[in-house]
Motif scaffolding. Structure first.
Motif, PDB file in Angstrom:
ATOM      1  N   UNK A 143       0.818  -1.207   0.000  1.00  8.07           N
ATOM      2  CA  UNK A 143       0.000   0.000   0.000  1.00  8.07           C
ATOM      3  C   UNK A 143       0.850   1.253   0.000  1.00  8.07           C
ATOM      4  N   UNK A 144       1.930   1.238   0.767  1.00 11.77           N
ATOM      5  CA  UNK A 144       2.819   2.401   0.804  1.00 11.77           C
ATOM      6  C   UNK A 144       3.473   2.627  -0.562  1.00 11.77           C
ATOM      7  N   UNK A 145       3.969   1.567  -1.173  1.00 13.70           N
ATOM      8  CA  UNK A 145       4.621   1.705  -2.479  1.00 13.70           C
ATOM      9  C   UNK A 145       3.631   2.229  -3.507  1.00 13.70           C
ATOM     10  N   UNK A 146       2.397   1.747  -3.472  1.00 13.71           N
ATOM     11  CA  UNK A 146       1.365   2.253  -4.378  1.00 13.71           C
ATOM     12  C   UNK A 146       1.161   3.755  -4.188  1.00 13.71           C
ATOM     13  N   UNK A 147       1.111   4.192  -2.943  1.00 12.38           N
ATOM     14  CA  UNK A 147       0.934   5.611  -2.666  1.00 12.38           C
ATOM     15  C   UNK A 147       2.127   6.428  -3.168  1.00 12.38           C
ATOM     16  N   UNK A 148       3.334   5.915  -2.981  1.00 12.51           N
ATOM     17  CA  UNK A 148       4.525   6.620  -3.437  1.00 12.51           C
ATOM     18  C   UNK A 148       4.500   6.757  -4.964  1.00 12.51           C
ATOM     19  N   UNK A 149       4.134   5.693  -5.648  1.00  8.75           N
ATOM     20  CA  UNK A 149       4.049   5.750  -7.106  1.00  8.75           C
ATOM     21  C   UNK A 149       2.909   6.660  -7.552  1.00  8.75           C
ATOM     22  N   UNK A 150       1.815   6.620  -6.852  1.00  2.99           N
ATOM     23  CA  UNK A 150       0.658   7.445  -7.167  1.00  2.99           C
ATOM     24  C   UNK A 150       1.018   8.925  -7.057  1.00  2.99           C
ATOM     25  N   UNK A 151       1.853   9.282  -6.087  1.00  6.70           N
ATOM     26  CA  UNK A 151       2.246  10.675  -5.871  1.00  6.70           C
ATOM     27  C   UNK A 151       3.155  11.181  -6.983  1.00  6.70           C
ATOM     28  N   UNK A 152       3.940  10.282  -7.592  1.00  4.22           N
ATOM     29  CA  UNK A 152       4.829  10.672  -8.683  1.00  4.22           C
ATOM     30  C   UNK A 152       5.949  11.581  -8.213  1.00  4.22           C
ATOM     31  N   UNK A 153       6.623  12.208  -9.183  1.00  7.29           N
ATOM     32  CA  UNK A 153       7.678  13.157  -8.865  1.00  7.29           C
ATOM     33  C   UNK A 153       9.042  12.504  -8.668  1.00  7.29           C
ATOM     34  N   UNK A 154      10.045  13.325  -8.339  1.00  8.49           N
ATOM     35  CA  UNK A 154      11.429  12.830  -8.223  1.00  8.49           C
ATOM     36  C   UNK A 154      11.608  11.724  -7.193  1.00  8.49           C
TER      37      UNK A 154
ATOM     38  N   UNK B  60      11.406  -4.702 -13.210  1.00 10.33           N
ATOM     39  CA  UNK B  60      10.917  -3.842 -12.129  1.00 10.33           C
ATOM     40  C   UNK B  60       9.754  -2.990 -12.599  1.00 10.33           C
ATOM     41  N   UNK B  61       9.911  -2.352 -13.758  1.00 10.39           N
ATOM     42  CA  UNK B  61       8.851  -1.483 -14.259  1.00 10.39           C
ATOM     43  C   UNK B  61       7.598  -2.274 -14.608  1.00 10.39           C
ATOM     44  N   UNK B  62       7.766  -3.497 -15.109  1.00 10.09           N
ATOM     45  CA  UNK B  62       6.605  -4.344 -15.384  1.00 10.09           C
ATOM     46  C   UNK B  62       5.864  -4.684 -14.089  1.00 10.09           C
ATOM     47  N   UNK B  63       6.618  -5.044 -13.061  1.00 13.26           N
ATOM     48  CA  UNK B  63       5.999  -5.430 -11.790  1.00 13.26           C
ATOM     49  C   UNK B  63       5.286  -4.249 -11.138  1.00 13.26           C
ATOM     50  N   UNK B  64       5.960  -3.093 -11.082  1.00 10.51           N
ATOM     51  CA  UNK B  64       5.342  -1.918 -10.471  1.00 10.51           C
ATOM     52  C   UNK B  64       4.184  -1.414 -11.318  1.00 10.51           C
ATOM     53  N   UNK B  65       4.336  -1.479 -12.638  1.00 11.91           N
ATOM     54  CA  UNK B  65       3.258  -1.042 -13.514  1.00 11.91           C
ATOM     55  C   UNK B  65       2.013  -1.891 -13.347  1.00 11.91           C
ATOM     56  N   UNK B  66       2.199  -3.187 -13.175  1.00 13.34           N
ATOM     57  CA  UNK B  66       1.047  -4.068 -12.955  1.00 13.34           C
ATOM     58  C   UNK B  66       0.325  -3.692 -11.672  1.00 13.34           C
ATOM     59  N   UNK B  67       1.089  -3.336 -10.631  1.00 11.57           N
ATOM     60  CA  UNK B  67       0.469  -2.918  -9.371  1.00 11.57           C
ATOM     61  C   UNK B  67      -0.352  -1.640  -9.562  1.00 11.57           C
ATOM     62  N   UNK B  68       0.234  -0.672 -10.244  1.00 11.03           N
ATOM     63  CA  UNK B  68      -0.453   0.610 -10.426  1.00 11.03           C
ATOM     64  C   UNK B  68      -1.722   0.436 -11.253  1.00 11.03           C
ATOM     65  N   UNK B  69      -1.646  -0.387 -12.302  1.00 10.45           N
ATOM     66  CA  UNK B  69      -2.824  -0.604 -13.147  1.00 10.45           C
ATOM     67  C   UNK B  69      -3.970  -1.238 -12.372  1.00 10.45           C
ATOM     68  N   UNK B  70      -3.634  -2.066 -11.389  1.00 12.86           N
ATOM     69  CA  UNK B  70      -4.655  -2.750 -10.612  1.00 12.86           C
ATOM     70  C   UNK B  70      -4.886  -2.082  -9.264  1.00 12.86           C
ATOM     71  N   UNK B  71      -4.352  -0.862  -9.086  1.00 14.10           N
ATOM     72  CA  UNK B  71      -4.427  -0.163  -7.801  1.00 14.10           C
ATOM     73  C   UNK B  71      -5.867  -0.155  -7.276  1.00 14.10           C
ATOM     74  N   UNK B  72      -6.078  -0.679  -6.070  1.00 15.46           N
ATOM     75  CA  UNK B  72      -7.437  -0.779  -5.554  1.00 15.46           C
ATOM     76  C   UNK B  72      -8.012   0.548  -5.102  1.00 15.46           C
TER      77      UNK B  72
END
Length: 219
Positions: free
Chosen positions: A94-105, A145-157
Motif C-alpha cells: 500500500x505504501x509503495x502504491x501511494x509513493x508511485x501514485x504521488x509521482x515526482x522525483x 521492475x517497471x513491469x511489476x510496479x506497472x502491474x500494481x499501479x494498473x490494478x491499484x485498488x
C-alpha cells in the motif's frame, strides 16, 4: 510473546500503514497516535516528514530485497511460503502504491532503487543456478521492475483519497493469484518459439547500442 519494539520502529511501522491508508500527506499526529508516541518523538527520531518518508522507502526496499533474494536463492519452497503469508506485506504494498501514485522525483528515485536491488538479487539468482544470464543485466532488471510496479499501479485498488487497508490483503491475494501462474509460465516457457526477432533487432542495432550482445554473454 514478541517484545514491544522500540519507539522508532513503532513509528516506522505505523507510518507505513498510515501513509498507505491516507496518502503521503497523512497527519503525523495520526502516525504518532497509531504508534503510541507523541508527535514530538517522531521529529526526535526522524527529523521531518520527508525523512520519515525516506525511512519508509528504505524499509520497503529492504523487505522487497530480502523476499526476492529468498525466492531466487531458495527456490519453490521459499516462494510457496511467501505466497502463504502474502497478507503481511499489505502495508508495504500500500505504501509503495501511494509513493508511485504521488509521482515526482522521489517516486522516480524509489523506482531506481528497486532496479538497483533487482540487479543484485537477479545476479544472486544466476549464481544459485535459478536465473539465466543476460546480455544486459541492468536493462533486464529495469524492465522487470517497471513491469511489476506497472502491474500494481494498473490494478491499484484505490484511486481515492483513502485506501481500505483492511481490504488490501484480500486484494493483494487476488492480484497475486491472478498473476503468479502466467508470469511463471512466461519466464519458464518463452513466449517466442525462437530467437529470430531478437537476432534481427540486434543485427540492425547501431554499433555500440546498449542492446547489442556484450562479450561473454549469450546472444
Amino acid at each position: 510473546m514478541e517484545p514491544t519494539p522500540p519507539a522508532d520502529e513503532r513509528i516506522l511501522r505505523a507510518a507505513l500503514q498510515r501513509f498507505a491508508v491516507e496518502g503521503l500527506r497523512a497527519p503525523l499526529r495520526a502516525v504518532a497516535q497509531d504508534a503510541g508516541v507523541s508527535a514530538g518523538l517522531i521529529i526526535h527520531h526522524y527529523g521531518s516528514r520527508e525523512k520519515l518518508l525516506e525511512a519508509c522507502d528504505r524499509r520497503a526496499l529492504q523487505i522487497t530485497r530480502e523476499n526476492k533474494r529468498e525466492v531466487l536463492t531458495g527456490g519453490s519452497a521459499a516462494m510457496l511460503a511467501q505466497l502463504a503469508e502474502i497478507a503481511r506485506f499489505a502495508p508495504v504494498v500500500g505504501y509503495v502504491l501511494r509513493r508511485l501514485q504521488a509521482g515526482g522525483p522521489l517516486a522516480q528515485q524509489l523506482v531506481g532503487d528497486f532496479v538497483a536491488d533487482a540487479l543484485v538479487y537477479l545476479a544472486e539468482g544466476e549464481a544459485a543456478g535459478l536465473i539465466s544470464t543476460s546480455r544486459d543485466p541492468e536493462a533486464r532488471a529495469r524492465v522487470l521492475t517497471e513491469m511489476a510496479l506497472g502491474a500494481l499501479v494498473l490494478q491499484m485498488p484505490s484511486q481515492r483519497d483513502r485506501l481500505d487497508l483492511v481490504g488490501l490483503p484480500t486484494w493483494l491475494r487476488s492480484f497475486t493469484d491472478s498473476l503468479v501462474a502466467p508470469v511463471l509460465e512466461l519466464y519458464t516457457t518463452p513466449l517466442l518459439t525462437d530467437a529470430s526477432l531478437l537476432d534481427a533487432y540486434l543485427a540492425a542495432a547501431p554499433p555500440g547500442d546498449a542492446t547489442a550482445p556484450k562479450d561473454g554473454t549469450p546472444s
